[in-house]
Motif scaffolding. Structure first.
Motif, PDB file in Angstrom:
ATOM      1  N   PRO A  94     -21.546   7.678  -0.740  1.00 56.62           N
ATOM      2  CA  PRO A  94     -21.075   8.053  -2.078  1.00 56.62           C
ATOM      3  C   PRO A  94     -19.689   7.538  -2.414  1.00 56.62           C
ATOM      4  N   ALA A  95     -18.957   7.087  -1.399  1.00 56.09           N
ATOM      5  CA  ALA A  95     -17.621   6.544  -1.670  1.00 56.09           C
ATOM      6  C   ALA A  95     -17.653   5.049  -1.952  1.00 56.09           C
ATOM      7  N   SER A  96     -18.827   4.434  -1.844  1.00 59.58           N
ATOM      8  CA  SER A  96     -18.907   2.980  -1.948  1.00 59.58           C
ATOM      9  C   SER A  96     -19.177   2.508  -3.375  1.00 59.58           C
ATOM     10  N   ASP A  97     -18.806   1.265  -3.636  1.00 60.90           N
ATOM     11  CA  ASP A  97     -19.150   0.640  -4.913  1.00 60.90           C
ATOM     12  C   ASP A  97     -20.655   0.382  -4.982  1.00 60.90           C
ATOM     13  N   TYR A  98     -21.275   0.143  -3.826  1.00 62.82           N
ATOM     14  CA  TYR A  98     -22.714  -0.113  -3.789  1.00 62.82           C
ATOM     15  C   TYR A  98     -23.484   1.089  -4.332  1.00 62.82           C
ATOM     16  N   ALA A  99     -23.050   2.281  -3.988  1.00 68.56           N
ATOM     17  CA  ALA A  99     -23.719   3.488  -4.481  1.00 68.56           C
ATOM     18  C   ALA A  99     -23.713   3.528  -5.999  1.00 68.56           C
ATOM     19  N   VAL A 100     -22.594   3.173  -6.588  1.00 70.57           N
ATOM     20  CA  VAL A 100     -22.490   3.155  -8.058  1.00 70.57           C
ATOM     21  C   VAL A 100     -23.389   2.073  -8.637  1.00 70.57           C
ATOM     22  N   ALA A 101     -23.467   0.932  -7.947  1.00 72.91           N
ATOM     23  CA  ALA A 101     -24.301  -0.164  -8.442  1.00 72.91           C
ATOM     24  C   ALA A 101     -25.777   0.241  -8.466  1.00 72.91           C
ATOM     25  N   VAL A 102     -26.236   0.912  -7.430  1.00 76.10           N
ATOM     26  CA  VAL A 102     -27.637   1.360  -7.408  1.00 76.10           C
ATOM     27  C   VAL A 102     -27.855   2.408  -8.499  1.00 76.10           C
ATOM     28  N   ALA A 103     -26.904   3.338  -8.631  1.00 78.26           N
ATOM     29  CA  ALA A 103     -27.023   4.356  -9.668  1.00 78.26           C
ATOM     30  C   ALA A 103     -27.031   3.731 -11.062  1.00 78.26           C
ATOM     31  N   ARG A 104     -26.209   2.714 -11.255  1.00 75.47           N
ATOM     32  CA  ARG A 104     -26.159   2.068 -12.570  1.00 75.47           C
ATOM     33  C   ARG A 104     -27.494   1.390 -12.885  1.00 75.47           C
ATOM     34  N   GLU A 105     -28.103   0.755 -11.883  1.00 72.67           N
ATOM     35  CA  GLU A 105     -29.412   0.125 -12.094  1.00 72.67           C
ATOM     36  C   GLU A 105     -30.451   1.173 -12.488  1.00 72.67           C
ATOM     37  N   LEU A 106     -30.463   2.298 -11.793  1.00 68.12           N
ATOM     38  CA  LEU A 106     -31.412   3.362 -12.129  1.00 68.12           C
ATOM     39  C   LEU A 106     -31.083   3.971 -13.486  1.00 68.12           C
ATOM     40  N   GLY A 107     -29.798   4.118 -13.760  1.00 66.22           N
ATOM     41  CA  GLY A 107     -29.371   4.738 -15.011  1.00 66.22           C
ATOM     42  C   GLY A 107     -29.727   3.928 -16.251  1.00 66.22           C
ATOM     43  N   ARG A 108     -30.037   2.655 -16.088  1.00 70.36           N
ATOM     44  CA  ARG A 108     -30.493   1.844 -17.219  1.00 70.36           C
ATOM     45  C   ARG A 108     -31.861   2.308 -17.700  1.00 70.36           C
ATOM     46  N   GLU A 109     -32.595   2.967 -16.829  1.00 67.48           N
ATOM     47  CA  GLU A 109     -33.917   3.535 -17.128  1.00 67.48           C
ATOM     48  C   GLU A 109     -34.839   2.519 -17.806  1.00 67.48           C
ATOM     49  N   GLN A 110     -34.969   1.395 -17.132  1.00 65.76           N
ATOM     50  CA  GLN A 110     -35.859   0.344 -17.614  1.00 65.76           C
ATOM     51  C   GLN A 110     -37.289   0.635 -17.130  1.00 65.76           C
ATOM     52  N   GLY A 111     -37.984   1.471 -17.875  1.00 65.31           N
ATOM     53  CA  GLY A 111     -39.350   1.814 -17.484  1.00 65.31           C
ATOM     54  C   GLY A 111     -39.434   2.765 -16.326  1.00 65.31           C
ATOM     55  N   LEU A 112     -38.423   3.600 -16.146  1.00 65.28           N
ATOM     56  CA  LEU A 112     -38.426   4.668 -15.153  1.00 65.28           C
ATOM     57  C   LEU A 112     -37.545   5.793 -15.669  1.00 65.28           C
ATOM     58  N   SER A 113     -37.631   6.951 -15.035  1.00 67.22           N
ATOM     59  CA  SER A 113     -36.767   8.083 -15.383  1.00 67.22           C
ATOM     60  C   SER A 113     -35.846   8.367 -14.205  1.00 67.22           C
ATOM     61  N   PHE A 114     -34.544   8.319 -14.450  1.00 72.48           N
ATOM     62  CA  PHE A 114     -33.566   8.590 -13.401  1.00 72.48           C
ATOM     63  C   PHE A 114     -33.282  10.082 -13.386  1.00 72.48           C
ATOM     64  N   ASP A 115     -33.798  10.765 -12.356  1.00 75.01           N
ATOM     65  CA  ASP A 115     -33.660  12.223 -12.292  1.00 75.01           C
ATOM     66  C   ASP A 115     -32.271  12.666 -11.856  1.00 75.01           C
ATOM     67  N   GLY A 116     -31.656  11.914 -10.941  1.00 71.08           N
ATOM     68  CA  GLY A 116     -30.346  12.314 -10.454  1.00 71.08           C
ATOM     69  C   GLY A 116     -30.172  11.937  -8.998  1.00 71.08           C
ATOM     70  N   ILE A 117     -29.386  12.724  -8.274  1.00 70.29           N
ATOM     71  CA  ILE A 117     -29.038  12.385  -6.892  1.00 70.29           C
ATOM     72  C   ILE A 117     -29.572  13.449  -5.942  1.00 70.29           C
ATOM     73  N   LEU A 118     -29.901  12.993  -4.732  1.00 68.44           N
ATOM     74  CA  LEU A 118     -30.592  13.842  -3.757  1.00 68.44           C
ATOM     75  C   LEU A 118     -30.018  13.595  -2.372  1.00 68.44           C
ATOM     76  N   SER A 119     -29.866  14.670  -1.597  1.00 70.58           N
ATOM     77  CA  SER A 119     -29.348  14.546  -0.230  1.00 70.58           C
ATOM     78  C   SER A 119     -30.140  15.446   0.707  1.00 70.58           C
ATOM     79  N   HIS A 120     -29.954  15.210   2.004  1.00 75.56           N
ATOM     80  CA  HIS A 120     -30.563  16.059   3.031  1.00 75.56           C
ATOM     81  C   HIS A 120     -29.535  16.318   4.122  1.00 75.56           C
ATOM     82  N   SER A 121     -29.150  17.568   4.284  1.00 82.33           N
ATOM     83  CA  SER A 121     -28.143  17.937   5.289  1.00 82.33           C
ATOM     84  C   SER A 121     -28.814  18.200   6.634  1.00 82.33           C
ATOM     85  N   GLY A 122     -29.428  17.153   7.201  1.00 78.00           N
ATOM     86  CA  GLY A 122     -30.111  17.304   8.483  1.00 78.00           C
ATOM     87  C   GLY A 122     -29.177  17.649   9.619  1.00 78.00           C
TER      88      GLY A 122
END
Length: 376
Positions: free
Chosen positions: A145-173
């Motif tokens: 979450p501290a990386s620029d890559y994380a924002v880049a992936v989120a930005r791609e999803l956030g464009r919502e080009q034929g998909l719905s971006f629900d949000g962010i998900l984690s697992h505290s294993g």
């Protein structure tokens, strides 16, 4: 899969997986109450039980939908009429068509998880709902979450080009590595903090984050504040197991599954006996070595015994001495074994023997059989 009439538990042919329904219902009600108190929706992870009847029970207790670990599970639950599912496993481009087919054929809302930019681009036009997987400290999968890559992936999803971006998900294993609820509460707060801060970072960048989903049973059992989180995805809580007891997540009375086994060998003067439940029933999970000595399970109501070793079909149960076993177990006797990891034990069986209450002499009775769905 209802049996004709009710039978006593110890009349069941072994090895058998017992589901103690009274305990399950108590566990479901307790977690539902915790979710309401903490102000989050529940989307329980069904990989623990792999059972349509149990999924429906979770929905009856207020769950908004289910989480699954495979597309086989997604298809089974969708065809059973459970219409809101999250496949909480990083999707690759090769599985997009299968996920789309399930959603199209069943009409279910299938939410997938991604942590890769190429896979995010492959989801464009899929019509699927998508979560961005975030590494909250477990370090297994998810974007940093501290990386620029994380924002880049989120930005791609956030464009919502034929998909719905629900949000962010984690697992505290990593909450499973704790030794107490107090330690698990620290993990839960760290997960919440990481996810809420990342959501705010994305929103400041103009990316809409509708939902924040977190999840693990130890964290959810211990969390005291989930402000900023919208849903939680615990799974193991439906059954718990020996590991959950040892790390302080639950009490022994909260464990809702056990493996019924028969004593098949006990030689005179031996400090061990053999049962007909081995690795094929109990799995090879050695349990949480960080909180106690290694064992392959626990014998219910017999803390002086150790499930010492497992081979394919054999389980070796040891006592401190031969004298400790004198007169206690003979061939044909039944014992219940509490598994180290219920999520790994369940897939070794075809069905649960559903036990309700107690019968004459205090012994529970099997009132039903519920199918376990397996496969990938």
């Amino acid at each position: 899969m209802r049996d004709a009439g009710c039978v006593k538990v110890h009349d069941v042919e072994t090895p058998a997986l017992l589901l103690h329904l009274d305990v399950v219902e108590r566990n479901l009600a307790h977690m539902a109450a915790r979710a309401r108190k903490l102000g989050v929706a529940l989307r329980p992870h069904a990989k623990t039980h792999k059972c349509v009847e149990l999924g429906r029970l979770q929905l009856e207790h207020g769950a908004r939908g289910l989480t699954v670990s495979t597309l086989v599970e997604a298809e089974v639950f969708a065809r059973a009429g459970i219409t809101d599912l999250t496949w909480a496993f990083p999707i690759d481009p090769g599985h997009v068509a299968h996920a789309r087919r399930i959603a199209h054929d069943t009409g279910a809302t299938l939410r997938v998880v991604v942590d890769d930019l190429g896979a995010a681009r492959a989801l464009a036009g899929s019509g699927l709902h998508v979560w961005l997987k975030v590494d909250c400290g477990y370090h297994r999968a998810g974007v940093d979450p501290a990386s620029d890559y994380a924002v880049a992936v989120a930005r791609e999803l956030g464009r919502e080009q034929g998909l719905s971006f629900d949000g962010i998900l984690s697992h505290s294993g990593h909450a499973y590595r704790t030794t107490s609820k107090a330690e698990a509460a620290v993990v839960a707060e760290s997960e919440r903090s990481v996810m809420v801060e990342f959501a705010e970072r994305l929103r400041r960048d103009g990316i809409s984050v509708r939902e924040v989903s977190v999840g693990s049973t130890p964290a959810m059992a211990a969390a005291t504040d989930l402000t900023g989180v919208t849903e939680a995805r615990p799974g193991n809580y439906v059954f718990y197991d020996r590991t959950m007891v040892l790390i302080g997540c639950c009490q022994p009375a909260d464990v809702a599954v056990s493996v019924l086994a028969t004593v098949v060998s006990h030689q005179p003067g031996a400090s061990h006996f053999v049962v007909d439940a081995g690795a094929l029933e109990l799995s090879k999970d050695p349990g949480p070595a960080h909180v106690g000595p290694q064992a392959m399970g626990a014998v219910k109501d017999a803390p002086d015994l150790t499930v010492a070793t497992l081979s394919q079909e054999h389980g070796v149960i040891r006592a401190a001495s031969a004298a400790a076993l004198d007169g206690r177990f003979t061939v044909g006797d039944k014992v219940e074994i509490i598994p180290n990891h219920s999520c790994l034990t369940v897939p070794h069986f075809d069905a649960y023997h559903v036990v309700r209450g107690t019968g004459d002499g205090g012994e529970g009775r099997v009132v039903d059989r519920w199918k376990i769905e397996r496969g990938r």
